[in-house]
Design a protein around this motif. Structure first.
Motif, PDB file in Angstrom:
ATOM      1  N   GLN A   1      36.861  57.623 122.973  1.00 23.37           N
ATOM      2  CA  GLN A   1      38.248  57.201 122.763  1.00 23.37           C
ATOM      3  C   GLN A   1      39.199  57.875 123.739  1.00 23.37           C
ATOM      4  O   GLN A   1      40.146  57.255 124.229  1.00 23.37           O
ATOM      5  N   LEU A   2      38.926  59.144 124.042  1.00 21.43           N
ATOM      6  CA  LEU A   2      39.741  59.834 125.047  1.00 21.43           C
ATOM      7  C   LEU A   2      39.581  59.181 126.413  1.00 21.43           C
ATOM      8  O   LEU A   2      40.553  59.017 127.168  1.00 21.43           O
ATOM      9  N   ASP A   3      38.344  58.781 126.725  1.00 25.25           N
ATOM     10  CA  ASP A   3      38.101  58.099 127.998  1.00 25.25           C
ATOM     11  C   ASP A   3      38.791  56.734 128.024  1.00 25.25           C
ATOM     12  O   ASP A   3      39.343  56.321 129.053  1.00 25.25           O
ATOM     13  N   ALA A   4      38.743  56.041 126.882  1.00 22.61           N
ATOM     14  CA  ALA A   4      39.409  54.740 126.804  1.00 22.61           C
ATOM     15  C   ALA A   4      40.912  54.890 126.990  1.00 22.61           C
ATOM     16  O   ALA A   4      41.559  54.070 127.668  1.00 22.61           O
ATOM     17  N   ALA A   5      41.487  55.935 126.397  1.00 22.94           N
ATOM     18  CA  ALA A   5      42.919  56.180 126.551  1.00 22.94           C
ATOM     19  C   ALA A   5      43.265  56.455 128.015  1.00 22.94           C
ATOM     20  O   ALA A   5      44.280  55.951 128.526  1.00 22.94           O
TER      21      ALA A   5
END
Length: 325
Positions: free
Chosen positions: A9-13
């Motif tokens: 999710q951090l990478d997606a953000a």
């Protein structure tokens, strides 16, 4: 219980931040007020997969959780991007059993809008397919859209009159309610991004602007107002992550969490936008500065899908009914 984002999710953000920074901006939002295109636009959002994040993989989407969409929506809000991911999230719930329409939502071949009675509908401008609840049934059809002078053109607001509706799902009140709760979560996530960016802009100016030989951020009145706005943003972040988590993992908590997130988002964004303008002084009130664009978004979003008072009433009612017991 850990409500932190995981690495995916951090990478997606981070990826969403890069995309939206390149494709949209406050300058584009200002241009849209003068009849320019809304950026990045529906097809760009579909092509990168954002419109289909919560659409099932079997229907051509990403099959992701609502929290996956919320982290992307935050980045969209930071640059005042349009159209809203709220519409995609809401439509994905409503069309979960409609393969053709769900696939068209995900690939951008249909421009959808969800209509709430006579209230101005989000993303109505440019839409070709309209969903509504009529006499308890979910219907789909074409529509005519009447618009006025927009306060925030990226929201694409318009009053819709349905034409040639047909029933998709009979007795769809429960489905409609869940989809609306999901929409509240994503709207709060977008507002989180907008509020956070407004605070960042205010902080940056407070560091560079000097008065009486000192940076204005060193004065209590300025620093305290910025800190109060920042605290609100971080509190809103917790509510957004909780409500998105609840949608996927604790559906019984979703109505309470979604109403709380929307009510607090309306107040937090308004405070952040007004603080940004006040810190900039006279400059913040000018057409040339971006501060008024965050204020415009705040004034529009505070009324979308119900105002703060309505959602405070929902929270109070649910709590009194034992929602937290």
């Amino acid at each position: 219980m850990n409500f932190d984002l995981d690495q995916d999710q951090l990478d997606a953000a981070a990826g969403a931040r890069r995309f939206f920074t390149e494709q949209a901006s406050p300058a584009a939002a200002r241009a849209a007020l003068e009849d320019g295109p809304v950026q990045p636009g529906r097809q760009a959002l579909a092509d990168i997969g954002f419109l289909g994040i919560t659409v099932a993989e079997s229907l051509g989407g990403g099959g992701g959780a609502l929290l996956d969409l919320a982290v992307v929506a935050e980045q969209a809000g930071a640059v005042l991007a349009g159209p809203s991911l709220v519409t995609a999230a809401r439509a994905a719930v409503l069309l979960a059993e409609e393969p053709e329409l769900a696939a068209a939502l995900a690939d951008g071949s249909r421009a959808l809008c969800v209509v709430d009675g006579s209230s101005p509908a989000l993303d109505a401008v440019g839409a070709d397919t309209f969903l509504a609840l009529v006499d308890g049934d979910l219907v789909v059809g074409r529509g005519t859209v009447v618009t006025g002078q927009p306060m925030d053109a990226t929201r694409g607001l318009g009053v819709v009159t349905l034409t040639d509706p047909r029933v998709l799902v009979p007795d769809a009140a429960a489905l409609w309610a869940r989809a609306r709760d999901v929409a509240l979560v994503v709207l709060a996530a977008e507002d989180l991004g907008t509020a956070g960016r407004a605070v960042e802009v205010g902080v940056a100016y407070a560091k560079e602007r000097h008065a009486f030989g000192r940076a204005i951020g060193s004065y209590q009145a300025v620093k305290h107002s910025l800190v109060d706005a920042w605290v609100g943003v971080e509190q809103l972040r917790s509510l957004v992550w909780w409500s998105a988590w609840a949608a996927d993992r604790a559906p019984d908590e979703l109505p309470l969490a979604a109403a709380a997130a929307k009510a607090f988002a309306a107040e937090t964004l308004e405070r952040a936008a007004e603080t940004c303008i006040q810190v900039h002084g006279g400059t913040g009130f000018t057409w040339e500065h971006d501060a008024h664009l965050y204020w415009r978004r705040a004034k529009v979003d505070r009324l979308l899908l119900g105002d703060a008072a309505e959602h405070h009433d929902v929270v109070a009612g649910l709590v009194l009914a034992g929602a937290l017991s």
